[in-house]
Design an enzyme around this catalytic site. Sequence first.
Site, short mmCIF file in Angstrom:
data_model
loop_
_atom_site.label_atom_id
_atom_site.label_comp_id
_atom_site.label_asym_id
_atom_site.label_seq_id
_atom_site.Cartn_x
_atom_site.Cartn_y
_atom_site.Cartn_z
N ARG A 22 -4.02 1.62 13.69
CA ARG A 22 -4.24 1.23 12.13
C ARG A 22 -4.28 -0.26 12.04
O ARG A 22 -4.58 -0.50 10.88
CB ARG A 22 -3.14 1.77 11.07
CG ARG A 22 -2.92 3.31 11.21
CD ARG A 22 -1.51 3.67 10.41
NE ARG A 22 -1.48 3.38 9.39
CZ ARG A 22 -0.35 3.45 8.41
NH1 ARG A 22 0.59 3.97 9.20
NH2 ARG A 22 -0.34 3.13 7.16
N ASP A 31 -3.85 5.29 -0.38
CA ASP A 31 -3.82 4.79 0.91
C ASP A 31 -5.15 5.04 1.53
O ASP A 31 -5.42 5.88 1.91
CB ASP A 31 -2.94 5.26 2.03
CG ASP A 31 -1.45 4.87 1.54
OD1 ASP A 31 -0.93 3.90 1.70
OD2 ASP A 31 -0.99 6.05 0.97
N HIS A 38 8.57 7.70 9.31
CA HIS A 38 8.41 9.08 8.49
C HIS A 38 9.66 9.96 9.05
O HIS A 38 9.96 10.93 8.22
CB HIS A 38 7.09 9.65 8.52
CG HIS A 38 6.11 8.97 8.00
ND1 HIS A 38 5.29 7.97 8.38
CD2 HIS A 38 5.24 9.42 6.61
CE1 HIS A 38 4.50 7.51 7.38
NE2 HIS A 38 4.45 8.28 6.28
N LYS A 51 0.71 -4.72 3.93
CA LYS A 51 1.73 -3.87 4.31
C LYS A 51 1.88 -3.97 5.89
O LYS A 51 0.81 -4.31 6.48
CB LYS A 51 1.67 -2.51 3.90
CG LYS A 51 0.42 -1.63 4.26
CD LYS A 51 0.30 -0.33 3.90
CE LYS A 51 -0.81 0.60 4.38
NZ LYS A 51 -0.97 1.80 3.49
N ASP A 101 7.94 1.33 0.65
CA ASP A 101 7.21 2.30 1.06
C ASP A 101 7.66 3.43 0.57
O ASP A 101 8.79 3.59 -0.28
CB ASP A 101 7.34 2.30 2.77
CG ASP A 101 6.16 2.97 3.45
OD1 ASP A 101 5.50 3.85 2.69
OD2 ASP A 101 6.01 2.61 4.60
#
Length: 335
Positions: free
Chosen positions: A141, A75, A184, A171, A256
Amino acid sequence: MDKMIRHLAGQRLMLGFNGTKFNKDLETIIREYQAGGIILFKPNIVSPDQVAALCARAQAYAASLNLPPLFIAVDQEGGAVSRLSPPFTQFDGNPLIRTREQAAAFARITAGELKQAGINMNLAPVMDVVPPGTDSIMKTRAFPGNAEAVADLGTTVIQTLQSSGIMAVAKHFPGIGRTVLDSHHHLPELDVELSELKAVDLLPFEAAVRADAAGIMISHILYPRLDPRWQASLSKAIAHDLIRHTLGFDGLVLTDDLDMKAIDQDMDVCMARILASEIDLALICHQGPDIEKAVMALTRQLSSDPKARASGRMCVQRIYRYKEAYLGWKKPDRL
């Protein structure tokens, strides 16, 4: 265990590991599991020379076993998500990229450094659209601007990475720019109609398909109007029907990280859903028991289900196609 079943199962996995050198764990990932790829994180990376040696050893070991070369992914978005520390070039990140020239410069320099390090896939760019005033989990991001601006900057990154020999992965499909919870740690939910997604969130991914992105990564978000039961990464309606049929994408579809808390399922359930959705690559990014559980679940289900086996061969042929196109490999007749 049937050799072909083991191979069909392993090629569908992209796995993380501990260590900065070629070690027993990597040997197992390659020899025993026949993984399609590996993924690197900061703890795996010390310097350009070190990571280049690590990747070269891994690829040489796969070749010595007459296995296809590995996807080696990272990443490297720039800014908030950068796995490669100095002396690799550091960038401010997508929110500060405003022109095609800036996007192309990031992708061109990054591609050169990834290629020199032996990395062949960048799990980037982020193609999520963050609405103004939203406290989005992706605000640090995502590219700035509306869906058209994100599509324009993102496809510039895709085309520049891939023209330099690095596979790009858009993504997080079908778009998580409006979510405020982190998958997460939670299972976020985005309760919007497909028509609303098509009007905004899907536009950058449609552009990524037109730009021939090598891959699209599926989010772990629940979209109840599209599938009330399964989060996107385990939903056939999203991970297969929406991508393959609606968008017409014939590249690699990736989950993911299945280690995230948003996936509250055992590996048998996860792998059954991944096979049913014809997802090409399942990511398990941390060393641990989930890797072996996933391998065993895949092999059991491929062994017992002729339909899964047939679709599995199709997925692996797609994986081979990208390994031939980007990794200088020629598929032997026996595979």
